[in-house]
Design an enzyme around this catalytic site. Structure first.
Site, short mmCIF file in Angstrom:
data_model
loop_
_atom_site.label_atom_id
_atom_site.label_comp_id
_atom_site.label_asym_id
_atom_site.label_seq_id
_atom_site.Cartn_x
_atom_site.Cartn_y
_atom_site.Cartn_z
N GLU A 53 -6.30 4.91 7.96
CA GLU A 53 -6.30 6.40 7.64
C GLU A 53 -7.61 6.95 7.04
O GLU A 53 -7.68 8.15 7.06
CB GLU A 53 -4.96 6.64 6.58
CG GLU A 53 -3.84 6.35 7.58
CD GLU A 53 -2.56 5.70 6.78
OE1 GLU A 53 -2.63 5.73 5.40
OE2 GLU A 53 -1.72 5.01 7.39
N GLY A 108 2.93 -1.10 4.17
CA GLY A 108 3.03 0.40 3.80
C GLY A 108 4.64 0.64 3.71
O GLY A 108 5.14 0.51 2.35
N GLY A 109 5.45 1.21 4.38
CA GLY A 109 6.63 1.60 4.11
C GLY A 109 7.61 0.84 3.78
O GLY A 109 8.36 1.13 2.77
N SER A 150 3.58 -2.27 10.25
CA SER A 150 5.14 -2.18 10.35
C SER A 150 5.57 -3.70 9.88
O SER A 150 6.65 -4.18 10.73
CB SER A 150 5.46 -2.03 11.84
OG SER A 150 5.23 -0.48 12.25
N GLY A 189 2.73 2.24 10.84
CA GLY A 189 3.97 3.25 10.55
C GLY A 189 4.54 3.74 11.95
O GLY A 189 5.16 4.66 11.97
N HIS A 202 -9.49 1.59 4.83
CA HIS A 202 -8.00 1.59 5.45
C HIS A 202 -8.34 2.70 6.79
O HIS A 202 -9.10 3.63 6.76
CB HIS A 202 -6.87 2.20 4.74
CG HIS A 202 -5.59 2.06 5.13
ND1 HIS A 202 -5.10 3.09 5.87
CD2 HIS A 202 -4.68 1.06 4.99
CE1 HIS A 202 -4.09 2.67 6.36
NE2 HIS A 202 -3.74 1.50 5.75
N GLU A 261 -5.25 -4.76 10.52
CA GLU A 261 -4.34 -3.72 10.80
C GLU A 261 -4.50 -3.04 12.08
O GLU A 261 -5.52 -2.05 12.01
CB GLU A 261 -4.31 -2.57 9.57
CG GLU A 261 -3.99 -3.30 8.26
CD GLU A 261 -3.49 -2.24 7.41
OE1 GLU A 261 -2.35 -2.64 6.53
OE2 GLU A 261 -3.90 -1.25 7.06
N ASN A 301 0.78 -1.03 -0.12
CA ASN A 301 -0.12 -0.01 0.05
C ASN A 301 1.07 1.29 0.07
O ASN A 301 1.66 1.57 1.15
CB ASN A 301 -0.99 -0.11 1.26
CG ASN A 301 -1.58 1.37 1.48
OD1 ASN A 301 -1.78 2.10 0.51
ND2 ASN A 301 -2.37 1.31 2.59
N TRP A 302 0.96 2.01 -0.94
CA TRP A 302 1.97 2.80 -1.38
C TRP A 302 1.49 4.01 -0.65
O TRP A 302 2.19 5.15 -0.49
CB TRP A 302 2.25 3.32 -2.80
CG TRP A 302 3.09 2.41 -3.36
CD1 TRP A 302 3.69 1.09 -2.63
CD2 TRP A 302 3.73 2.49 -4.84
NE1 TRP A 302 4.55 0.52 -3.75
CE2 TRP A 302 4.57 1.51 -4.82
CE3 TRP A 302 3.70 3.39 -5.70
CZ2 TRP A 302 5.26 1.14 -6.09
CZ3 TRP A 302 4.34 3.02 -7.01
CH2 TRP A 302 5.10 2.04 -7.18
N LYS A 303 0.19 4.22 -0.22
CA LYS A 303 -0.38 5.46 0.53
C LYS A 303 -0.34 6.66 -0.65
O LYS A 303 -0.19 6.62 -1.85
CB LYS A 303 0.20 5.60 2.02
CG LYS A 303 0.05 4.27 2.53
CD LYS A 303 0.20 4.53 3.95
CE LYS A 303 0.10 3.05 4.63
NZ LYS A 303 0.36 3.38 6.22
P1 13P Z 1 3.32 0.34 7.68
O1 13P Z 1 3.61 -1.07 7.03
O2 13P Z 1 4.10 1.60 7.01
O3 13P Z 1 3.28 0.25 9.10
O4 13P Z 1 1.90 0.51 6.85
C1 13P Z 1 0.88 -0.23 7.25
C2 13P Z 1 -0.38 -0.11 6.21
O5 13P Z 1 -1.01 0.84 6.97
C3 13P Z 1 -0.71 -0.85 5.17
O6 13P Z 1 -1.84 -0.73 4.80
#
Ligand code: 13P
Length: 257
Positions: free
Chosen positions: A101, A238-239, A217, A177, A99, A171, A13-15
């Site tokens: 966020e 994510g990251g 994470s 994050g 998600h 999640e 997930n590149w956000k």
């Molecule tokens: P991180 O892997 O950066 O913690 O993000 C997880 C995430 O929200 C994937 O959708």
């Protein structure tokens, strides 16, 4: 993982990261690193504007493209929104829905999540439905009830044959994050409870076939242990999904026996 009954899916997930140019560069780098034989499916979910570039760049790599959201109406006066049909027409296969966020910053609720899931399924997109508790909710001891509620609400009105096409991502909000990962046992416990909810709604066969990912994470150092859990069928990353070496290392962890 349990490859006998269901797919293992590693999804990035590149956000709100990377331009179209950077998308192309990432794909070129990933191509040199990806293992030839993959026992897991690989998905990259990118910002809307990068979808055409991603479709082009990941062609021939057996990497499916996903979107990070959609709007549930078919078409009309909804300035700035993107419909399921628009995504499908571009060649998108997956779409992240709900998600944390989006729930936290953009007013997403269990009701809008449900509408989006129905809209995605109607055109044949695979929803990646995100559920998860905040730290306060975990400390209050209401994690299991909350996750069951989020899951049931997301699947309202979804028939069994379409439920099989959904992916669920657990999640925990406190792990996103933050560098704090749920322990493998914590992740498995909740993923197992989500499967029990699906079993309750649709029966054992559907529950057994649904892919349930962990996200929060996940990185090359903890992926293998998380993915070794029987009810953790992949990751939503994510990251670490922004760096080809790290994303490949997680794919390799999912390739282990
Ligand atoms: P991180 O892997 O950066 O913690 O993000 C997880 C995430 O929200 C994937 O959708």
């Amino acid at each position: 993982m349990n490859r006998r009954y269901r797919k293992t899916i590693i999804a990035g997930n590149w956000k709100m990261n990377k331009t179209a140019t950077e998308t192309k560069k990432f794909a070129e780098e990933l191509k040199t690193m990806l293992p030839k034989a993959k026992w897991c499916d690989v998905v990259v979910c990118v910002p809307f504007v990068n979808i055409p570039a991603a479709i082009r760049a990941f062609k021939d790599m057996r990497v499916a493209i996903g979107a990070e959201d959609l709007f549930y109406e078919k078409s009309g006066a909804y300035t700035g929104e993107v419909s399921a049909d628009m995504l499908k027409d571009l060649g998108v296969k997956y779409v992240i829905i709900g998600h944390s966020e989006r729930r936290q910053y953009f007013g997403e609720t269990d009701v809008t999540v449900n509408k989006k899931v129905l809209a995605a399924l109607e055109v044949g997109l695979h929803p990646i439905i995100c559920v998860g508790e905040t730290l306060e909710q975990r400390e209050m001891g209401i994690t299991m009830e909350l996750i069951a509620l989020q899951t049931k609400a997301a699947f309202a009105g979804v028939p069994a044959e379409k439920a099989r096409k959904c992916v669920i991502a657990y999640e925990p909000v406190w792990a996103i994050g933050t560098g704090k990962t749920a322990t493998a046992e914590q992740a498995n416990e909740v993923c197992n409870a989500i499967r029990a909810t699906i079993r309750h709604l649709y029966g054992a066969r559907v529950a057994r076939s649904v892919t349930i990912q962990y996200g929060g994470s996940m990185n090359p150092a903890n992926a293998a242990e998380l993915l070794a859990q029987p009810d953790v069928d992949g990751g939503l990353i994510g990251g670490a999904a922004l760096v080809p070496e790290k994303f490949t290392a997680i794919i390799n962890a999912a390739n282990q026996e």
